[in-house]
Design an enzyme around this catalytic site. Structure first.
Site, PDB file in Angstrom:
ATOM      1  N   ASP A  98     -38.546 -46.528  -3.198  1.00 39.21           N
ATOM      2  CA  ASP A  98     -37.832 -45.357  -3.659  1.00 39.21           C
ATOM      3  C   ASP A  98     -38.426 -44.151  -2.930  1.00 39.21           C
ATOM      4  O   ASP A  98     -39.634 -43.924  -2.999  1.00 39.21           O
ATOM      5  CB  ASP A  98     -38.020 -45.224  -5.185  1.00 39.21           C
ATOM      6  N   ASP A 199     -33.982 -40.714  -3.406  1.00 34.94           N
ATOM      7  CA  ASP A 199     -33.861 -40.001  -4.679  1.00 34.94           C
ATOM      8  C   ASP A 199     -33.377 -38.562  -4.540  1.00 34.94           C
ATOM      9  O   ASP A 199     -33.881 -37.818  -3.687  1.00 34.94           O
ATOM     10  CB  ASP A 199     -35.259 -39.992  -5.324  1.00 34.94           C
ATOM     11  N   GLU A 256     -28.923 -41.245  -3.087  1.00 28.53           N
ATOM     12  CA  GLU A 256     -28.442 -40.849  -4.412  1.00 28.53           C
ATOM     13  C   GLU A 256     -27.699 -39.526  -4.221  1.00 28.53           C
ATOM     14  O   GLU A 256     -28.276 -38.450  -4.264  1.00 28.53           O
ATOM     15  CB  GLU A 256     -29.621 -40.675  -5.391  1.00 28.53           C
ATOM     16  N   HIS A 328     -31.653 -46.983 -13.963  1.00 30.18           N
ATOM     17  CA  HIS A 328     -32.707 -46.532 -14.882  1.00 30.18           C
ATOM     18  C   HIS A 328     -32.448 -45.141 -15.457  1.00 30.18           C
ATOM     19  O   HIS A 328     -33.244 -44.656 -16.258  1.00 30.18           O
ATOM     20  CB  HIS A 328     -34.036 -46.532 -14.128  1.00 30.18           C
ATOM     21  N   ASP A 329     -31.379 -44.466 -15.008  1.00 28.81           N
ATOM     22  CA  ASP A 329     -31.049 -43.129 -15.524  1.00 28.81           C
ATOM     23  C   ASP A 329     -29.871 -43.161 -16.479  1.00 28.81           C
ATOM     24  O   ASP A 329     -29.415 -42.104 -16.921  1.00 28.81           O
ATOM     25  CB  ASP A 329     -30.655 -42.192 -14.370  1.00 28.81           C
TER      26      ASP A 329
END
Ligand code: TEU
Ligand code: CA
Length: 554
Positions: A98, A199, A256, A328-329
């Protein structure tokens, strides 16, 4: 389209803290991941994206990095990471790290040095502004609540953070900072990883000079969206990053990205785009409200279909999106996209196939392959996530009672996806011998990997079939490169589309518990996948049972 090594892959996201704990401290770790590689191989996974496991105070669970070259001791050591990369390689799997470079942690050495000497080299690694008695440099609201400005300890300055105050933004306008970032990326690629998930990358370009925007809530602050809209030139940073790093390694990168305009799609993920791919968040952001989570609208099956097709039309054959049901969000996809009360193996497998067969690269988030569901939170004491804590306060400020606010944020809490992976019906879902850092979902006794492995009709075994189908030489070309054409697009609670390549596949899902008919335009050559044992067809009409899903060769 030039064929790339990652086009035919299936990816899996691991949230290390909640995946598997190998040493009983209640926290998942890298050795735990290594122990579960065979499970992932058996599922058919090729690419593993690891949410951050670098050295971090874990204020935002690792998305606040204090050393980009170190593994946090809670997750293991660099030797563990090297072992993971090599064990993955032995199984023809790739590791994605990440890449969190919009911001670092306030405990990073750069930030510490900036505090010591704000006018020196490291001061310019951040966005610092002089404190002017009582007035903030701008009225922007951070994603996690409150102003984006915070006092720089020991100085008369303030620093910018678009996320939490423990996540100071890095100044991408400074080439010295950019070079540090590229050095780190190349260092990781030299360790043999396959690439990165990138990210919050749309935030790296700020509109300069900074100024206020119209306030949009009673707090007098404004959302960051107006500023980002005004920020032009992110492409220069992203092109430079690609050319100085990823390109040389033929790395796979997934951005993202939330706010790209249709005409920018080729720049982002076209043939020579900034990234290999980017996530499709169209379903995830549906119904969002400027006011906060408490005001968000529930998504219906027809909305879900519309969102998926909208994205597919937008991208066409320009490139590949990465398709997700959750991450995960987000809350668990089955709890979000399946109407309340209808979660069952049929509806879960239907949702799985409808998403998985879209054009793009499928990403599975840990536990999704088991149909893991949202957690029930009885009190805010059970919540860890900073975003949920902030949204709870927003709901209270808007006048909701504590009970209502808890209910409202429970629907969207990021902790829904962060509860430990449900491996078995042993204590703590077989995740740890110790005390798990976050409560296990009590439904683990019925939803867990061990149980589903033994059940041929389980959600897990259905995912295995979907993955195997994507790799089946007979259908591969069509599933990967074929075009997508919506079918019976306006039929209520029905989602259907063709995938057209050297074969013609029809994917059809009855997105409701009541049966419904669907008219076919041609005859069925073969039933490739069916989440029920039988199929009722007469005069070119199929009668689908509740949440029945079919993949047909026509
Ligand atoms: O998320 C970026 C992002 O836009 C999120 O803030 C999202 O809006 C939010 O999670 C909703 O609650 C990335 C990571 O995926 C997230 O986990 C991090 O917290 C964030 O960046 C900061 O690094
Ligand atoms: Ca551990």
């Amino acid at each position: 389209m030039t064929k790339k090594w990652w086009h035919d892959k299936v990816a899996y996201q691991i949230y290390p803290k909640s995946f598997y704990d190998s040493n009983g401290d209640g926290i998942g770790d890298i050795q735990g991941i290594i122990q579960k590689l065979n499970y992932l191989q058996d599922l058919g996974i090729d690419i593993i994206w690891l949410s951050p496991c670098y050295q971090s105070p874990l204020a935002d669970e690792g998305y606040d990095i204090s050393d980009y070259y170190k593994i946090d001791p809670r997750f293991g050591t660099m030797d563990d990471m090297k072992q993971l990369i090599s064990e993955a390689k032995q199984r023809n799997m790739y590791i994605l790290m990440d890449l969190v470079v919009n911001h670092c942690s306030d405990e990073h050495e750069w930030f510490q040095k900036a505090c010591e000497d704000p006018d020196g080299k490291y001061g310019n690694f951040f966005y610092l502004r002089d404190k002017e008695n009582g007035k903030l440099p701008t009225n922007w609201r951070s994603y996690f609540g409150g102003p984006v400005w915070e006092d720089l300890p020991g100085t008369n300055k303030q620093y910018l953070h678009v996320f939490h105050k423990k996540q100071p933004d890095l100044n991408w306008e400074n080439h010295e900072l950019r070079e540090e970032v590229y050095k780190n990326i190349n260092w990781w690629l030299d360790q043999g990883i396959g690439g990165f998930r990138i990210d919050a990358i749309i935030n790296i370009k700020k509109a300069l000079p900074f100024h206020d925007y119209a306030a949009d809530r009673d707090d007098g602050l404004c959302s960051l969206s107006s500023m980002l809209e005004e920020a032009h030139g992110i492409g220069e940073f992203l092109t430079e990053m690609r050319d100085k790093t990823f390109k040389k390694y033929d790395a796979f990168t997934v951005g993202e990205v939330f706010n790209e305009k249709p005409e920018e799609v080729p720049d982002f993920i076209g043939e020579n785009g900034y990234f290999s791919s980017m996530f499709d968040f169209n379903e995830a952001i549906f119904g969002g409200s400027d006011k906060g989570w408490y005001d968000a609208k529930q998504i219906t099956p027809d909305d879900y279909k519309k969102c998926c097709f909208e994205s597919q039309k937008k991208i066409g054959t320009i490139g590949f999106l990465c398709n997700i049901i959750e991450n995960h969000d987000e809350p668990r996809g089955v709890s979000r996209y399946i109407p309340e009360g209808d979660c069952c193996p049929h509806s879960k497998t239907m949702l799985a196939a409808l998403n998985f067969m879209l054009r793009g690269i499928p990403f599975i988030y840990q536990g999704q392959e088991l149909g893991m569901e949202n957690q029930t939170f009885h009190s805010m004491k059970e919540v860890d996530d900073i975003s949920t804590i902030n949204e709870y306060q927003i709901a209270l400020d808007a006048g909701l009672s504590e009970e209502e606010a808890l209910k409202a944020v429970s629907r969207f809490s990021r902790d829904n996806a962060r509860t430990p992976m449900q491996w078995s019906s042993d204590q703590n879902a077989g995740f740890t011998d110790g005390t798990p850092w976050l409560n296990v979902n009590p439904n683990y006794t019925s939803i867990n990997a061990a149980k589903q492995q033994a059940d041929p009709d389980s959600v897990l075994n259905f995912y295995k079939k979907l993955i195997a189908l994507r790799k089946n030489p007979e259908y591969k070309e069509t599933i990967i490169y074929g075009t997508l054409e919506p079918y019976l697009e306006t039929q209520h609670n029905l989602m259907a589309y063709y995938r057209i390549g050297n074969k013609t596949l029809l994917i059809i899902g009855n997105y409701q518990k009541e049966p419904q008919n669907a008219l076919l335009e041609s005859s069925i050559k073969k039933v490739i996948l069916n989440n029920y044992d039988n199929l009722s067809e007469k005069n070119n009409t199929v009668t689908l049972k509740g949440y029945q899903l079919l993949i047909l060769e026509m």
